[in-house]
Each structure stands twice: as structure tokens, then as C-alpha cells.
Design a protein around this motif. Sequence first.
Motif, PDB file in Angstrom:
ATOM      1  N   SER A 188       0.820  -1.208   0.000  1.00  0.00           N
ATOM      2  CA  SER A 188       0.000   0.000   0.000  1.00  0.00           C
ATOM      3  C   SER A 188       0.854   1.258   0.000  1.00  0.00           C
ATOM      4  O   SER A 188       1.946   1.302   0.578  1.00  0.00           O
ATOM      5  CB  SER A 188      -0.913   0.012   1.229  1.00  0.00           C
ATOM      6  N   ALA A 189       0.321   2.307  -0.630  1.00  0.00           N
ATOM      7  CA  ALA A 189       0.983   3.604  -0.618  1.00  0.00           C
ATOM      8  C   ALA A 189       0.792   4.318   0.711  1.00  0.00           C
ATOM      9  O   ALA A 189       1.433   5.337   0.967  1.00  0.00           O
ATOM     10  CB  ALA A 189       0.438   4.478  -1.745  1.00  0.00           C
ATOM     11  N   PHE A 190      -0.103   3.801   1.569  1.00  0.00           N
ATOM     12  CA  PHE A 190      -0.357   4.406   2.876  1.00  0.00           C
ATOM     13  C   PHE A 190       0.415   3.625   3.930  1.00  0.00           C
ATOM     14  O   PHE A 190       0.109   2.466   4.225  1.00  0.00           O
ATOM     15  CB  PHE A 190      -1.853   4.393   3.194  1.00  0.00           C
TER      16      PHE A 190
ATOM     17  N   GLN B  77      -3.548   2.964  -9.963  1.00  0.00           N
ATOM     18  CA  GLN B  77      -3.043   2.391 -11.201  1.00  0.00           C
ATOM     19  C   GLN B  77      -2.382   1.032 -10.970  1.00  0.00           C
ATOM     20  O   GLN B  77      -2.448   0.155 -11.837  1.00  0.00           O
ATOM     21  CB  GLN B  77      -2.097   3.380 -11.881  1.00  0.00           C
ATOM     22  N   ALA B  78      -1.797   0.827  -9.802  1.00  0.00           N
ATOM     23  CA  ALA B  78      -1.213  -0.481  -9.499  1.00  0.00           C
ATOM     24  C   ALA B  78      -2.309  -1.546  -9.417  1.00  0.00           C
ATOM     25  O   ALA B  78      -2.135  -2.674  -9.898  1.00  0.00           O
ATOM     26  CB  ALA B  78      -0.430  -0.425  -8.193  1.00  0.00           C
ATOM     27  N   ALA B  79      -3.442  -1.202  -8.816  1.00  0.00           N
ATOM     28  CA  ALA B  79      -4.547  -2.158  -8.726  1.00  0.00           C
ATOM     29  C   ALA B  79      -5.070  -2.514 -10.113  1.00  0.00           C
ATOM     30  O   ALA B  79      -5.379  -3.679 -10.403  1.00  0.00           O
ATOM     31  CB  ALA B  79      -5.666  -1.583  -7.867  1.00  0.00           C
ATOM     32  N   TYR B  80      -5.164  -1.516 -10.986  1.00  0.00           N
ATOM     33  CA  TYR B  80      -5.618  -1.786 -12.360  1.00  0.00           C
ATOM     34  C   TYR B  80      -4.633  -2.698 -13.083  1.00  0.00           C
ATOM     35  O   TYR B  80      -5.037  -3.668 -13.742  1.00  0.00           O
ATOM     36  CB  TYR B  80      -5.774  -0.468 -13.129  1.00  0.00           C
ATOM     37  N   ARG B  81      -3.359  -2.398 -12.956  1.00  0.00           N
ATOM     38  CA  ARG B  81      -2.356  -3.200 -13.661  1.00  0.00           C
ATOM     39  C   ARG B  81      -2.353  -4.647 -13.163  1.00  0.00           C
ATOM     40  O   ARG B  81      -2.173  -5.577 -13.947  1.00  0.00           O
ATOM     41  CB  ARG B  81      -0.975  -2.568 -13.504  1.00  0.00           C
ATOM     42  N   ARG B  82      -2.528  -4.832 -11.851  1.00  0.00           N
ATOM     43  CA  ARG B  82      -2.584  -6.201 -11.316  1.00  0.00           C
ATOM     44  C   ARG B  82      -3.781  -6.954 -11.885  1.00  0.00           C
ATOM     45  O   ARG B  82      -3.663  -8.118 -12.278  1.00  0.00           O
ATOM     46  CB  ARG B  82      -2.661  -6.180  -9.786  1.00  0.00           C
TER      47      ARG B  82
ATOM     48  N   ILE C 247     -11.371   8.384 -12.700  1.00  0.00           N
ATOM     49  CA  ILE C 247     -11.689   7.768 -13.986  1.00  0.00           C
ATOM     50  C   ILE C 247     -10.542   7.993 -14.976  1.00  0.00           C
ATOM     51  O   ILE C 247     -10.139   7.082 -15.700  1.00  0.00           O
ATOM     52  CB  ILE C 247     -13.001   8.338 -14.551  1.00  0.00           C
ATOM     53  N   ARG C 248      -9.997   9.213 -15.013  1.00  0.00           N
ATOM     54  CA  ARG C 248      -8.894   9.519 -15.927  1.00  0.00           C
ATOM     55  C   ARG C 248      -7.664   8.669 -15.612  1.00  0.00           C
ATOM     56  O   ARG C 248      -6.947   8.235 -16.524  1.00  0.00           O
ATOM     57  CB  ARG C 248      -8.548  11.003 -15.827  1.00  0.00           C
ATOM     58  N   SER C 249      -7.415   8.404 -14.325  1.00  0.00           N
ATOM     59  CA  SER C 249      -6.261   7.585 -13.950  1.00  0.00           C
ATOM     60  C   SER C 249      -6.342   6.195 -14.563  1.00  0.00           C
ATOM     61  O   SER C 249      -5.318   5.596 -14.920  1.00  0.00           O
ATOM     62  CB  SER C 249      -6.158   7.480 -12.421  1.00  0.00           C
ATOM     63  N   PHE C 250      -7.562   5.666 -14.695  1.00  0.00           N
ATOM     64  CA  PHE C 250      -7.739   4.362 -15.329  1.00  0.00           C
ATOM     65  C   PHE C 250      -7.781   4.486 -16.851  1.00  0.00           C
ATOM     66  O   PHE C 250      -7.248   3.630 -17.567  1.00  0.00           O
ATOM     67  CB  PHE C 250      -9.010   3.694 -14.816  1.00  0.00           C
ATOM     68  N   ALA C 251      -8.412   5.539 -17.354  1.00  0.00           N
ATOM     69  CA  ALA C 251      -8.488   5.731 -18.806  1.00  0.00           C
ATOM     70  C   ALA C 251      -7.097   5.839 -19.414  1.00  0.00           C
ATOM     71  O   ALA C 251      -6.859   5.374 -20.534  1.00  0.00           O
ATOM     72  CB  ALA C 251      -9.313   6.976 -19.129  1.00  0.00           C
TER      73      ALA C 251
ATOM     74  N   VAL D  94     -10.406   0.697  -6.498  1.00  0.00           N
ATOM     75  CA  VAL D  94     -10.309   1.987  -5.799  1.00  0.00           C
ATOM     76  C   VAL D  94     -10.406   1.897  -4.284  1.00  0.00           C
ATOM     77  O   VAL D  94     -10.003   2.823  -3.582  1.00  0.00           O
ATOM     78  CB  VAL D  94     -11.384   2.977  -6.309  1.00  0.00           C
ATOM     79  N   GLY D  95     -10.952   0.796  -3.758  1.00  0.00           N
ATOM     80  CA  GLY D  95     -11.242   0.745  -2.327  1.00  0.00           C
ATOM     81  C   GLY D  95     -10.038   1.005  -1.451  1.00  0.00           C
ATOM     82  O   GLY D  95     -10.055   1.867  -0.559  1.00  0.00           O
TER      83      GLY D  95
END
Length: 421
Positions: free
Chosen positions: A2-4, A38-43, A70-74, A281-282
Motif C-alpha cells: 500500500s501507498a499508505f 493504477q497499481a490495482a488496475y495493472r494487477r 476515472i482519468r487515472s484508469f483511462a 479503488v477501495g
Amino acid sequence: MSAFAYRNGILHAEDLPLDRLIEEVGTPAFVYSRADLQAAYRRFAGALQDAGLDARICYAVKANPHLAVIRSFAELGAGADVVSEGELRRALAAGVPADRIVFAGVGKSDGEMALGLETGILQFNVESREELLRLDAVARGLGKTAPVALRVNPDVDAKTHAKITTGKSENKFGIDIRDIPELLQLAGGLPGLAIKGLAVHIGSQITQLEPFEAAFRRVAELFTEMRSAGHPLEHLDMGGGLGIAYQGESLPSVEDYAAVVRRTVGQLGVPLVFEPGRHLVGEAGLLLARVLFVKQGRSRRFLILDAAMNDLLRPALYDAWHEIQPLREAAPDATRQPFDVVGPVCESGDIFAAGRPLPEMAAGDALAFRSAGAYGATMASTYNSRLPAPEIMVSGSHYSIIRARPSHEQLMAQETLPDWL
């Protein structure tokens, strides 16, 4: 990872110390990590690709509809799954091509259907005979042909919260699996429609693979039967629903999920559409708050925060659990006491956690609710005339306020007194 995380005793978002952030933007406030998004999308995308699946990912906008999210995923090639005109307009404004947008939902208006047709979306996920007939009429009125996938209700228990399960026969969603052959036959004779495939979505925050496997097998069998009967089905929409670990529990991996998809529908050899939302996103967002008072009751201690159920509704609505972390890291041997963590809204339901063990805290201390990136800000309200929390996106050591906290004057400016008052 996580980034947190704590660094030098302070909770950070990526490289940004959150104590510095709240001094500048105040609390309550939502914070999102672009890197985590973006890491979650790539995984997710990588697991499907590694499984040899022809997959298109359409982010479920309802989970977090902010344009920057939305733009981060687009930017990574994602499409969008929308359920309203507002979400469709947001997806387009954020840069999602219309031909990567799926319009779902049980109650689309004529205007929403028309907008989808005029913009040229990928498909409408149709959920009833009545919607099928209405979409045909709207499409013919515009001189267009609507691309359609029939959403199948497979009567599978997703084993999730009753308010977010969508694949059982008593739910309002989808078409009973037994009625699909008849409706495909009906749709084939409607000139305003072009049947493209079948769709299934059995719920949200699903933490076991068995419900997916059962639903996907039923839909795969139906898909095969319907194509053998001559219906020109081109692709299959697998929906979303893969959960996240709110309490640090062990959950199936995206690789395990992809393996289920491969062994249930991989043999069909058709393109697949996926609509993850919470899973992307969660865990990439949190809600920051400050302690207003530590109140000692007769038998309970209360942390009264400046955040409330109007900011984060999930605990009041679903009895949902969110990890709570002080911004300043407690010593490993620090004593923890049970607190009822509550907000200032005038409802007994305005409670985030009951009897939660936490280190000693005092008025002015800050804390974070983890995993608040999905169904947090999007479900918020101005109940008790409270100002909406701002939303902030972090990238590295930089941040941007992507939705500012409005003033009371700005909120009241949206209202008008009748001239007879």
C-alpha cells in the motif's frame, strides 16, 4: 504494497506526510493515491492477460466517480461501466472513448438511452423485457441500432451483504436465466436492437470464488446453448464484484479469480468484459478526521470526530468495518482501550465503530479510516447541513485538491426562496 504507510512515525500517502496535508486542507478529507489506483488496475489486467483471456476492463464508475479517478484508469486503457446519465457524462469528460462504455442498471430513462445511442457506447446491459422493448422504440425513433447484452440473473448467492447481492432470483437485477431464450428470440425480431452478448453480475464485495464459479458456469452453458440455437452472440460480460480485505483478512488473489474465469468461460473463445469497481479503488483511498472530544460515558468511552455518517455512510448503512489508524504511529507496546468511534450527526446510527481497541487519543489528534476509496465520497451527503469533505489526489510528494470543500454560502446559493416568502 500500500501507498499508505508509517514513515518516521507519521502516516504517509506515497511520499506525502498526512499531518502536513491536513494542516493545509483541514478535516474531514478524502485522500487517494494515484499510484495505488493504477497499481490495482495493472494487477487486475495483468492477471487476466497472463491467464490468456481476451479481456476488456470497464471501470465501475459508481464506486468512485471523480473525474481524476476515472482519468487515472483511462490513461491505462480502461473503459467504463456506468449506470446513469451523470456517470456516462463523467466517463466521457474524463477521456473514456464512447465505444469502451457499458451502460448498466435496471432503470434507464428514455433520455439516458438516447444519450448512449447518440454517443455510440459499446453496449446496453438490458435487464428486463420492458427495457428491451423501450430501448428498441427509442433506437428506432433516432434511426439507430442499440448494441445489447442481456443481463442474466443466474440465481446464485454471492455470499455477501444482503444489500449488495444482485444475482439471486428475488433481487431486482437481471433477467431470470430461464427467460433468456425467449427474450433472445424476441430481441432478434426488434429492428432497433443488435444482440451482442450476455452479461452477469452477482453482487459486490464478494470474498469467495465459489459464487463466481457457479455463476460463470451457468452463463457459459447458456451462452453455448444460445449460440448453437443460432443467436449471434459475440462476447460475454462478466461483471465485477471481487472484494477487498477491509479487516486484513486473507482473500482470493486476482490470479485465482482469473483462473476461475479461464476454466469456466475460457473455452468459449470470445472477448470478455470485466467491470471491477471497489477492487480498483477501495484500498487506494482513506478518510482523514480529527478528534473533537474524548467523552467518558457511564460505561463507554467515545471518540467524537469531525467526520460523520454523512461523510462515510458504509458503517451506518452496512455495519461495514474500516480499519482506523492514528496519524501518529503508536508505540508497539502502547496500551489500547475500547472506544466507540462516532460522529457529530444527530443520529444514534452515526457510529463508525463500537468498542474498537485504539491507543489513547486526545482532542485534536488525527486519524484515518482505511479502504475508503470506494463508496465513500460518492455516497456522502450534506445531512445536518454539513459541508462535503474535499477530495485530494496524491502523486509522489505532490497533491492536488480535486474537489474543494465548498463554503456554506456556496451550498445555500443553490437554493431559492419563493417570491411569496
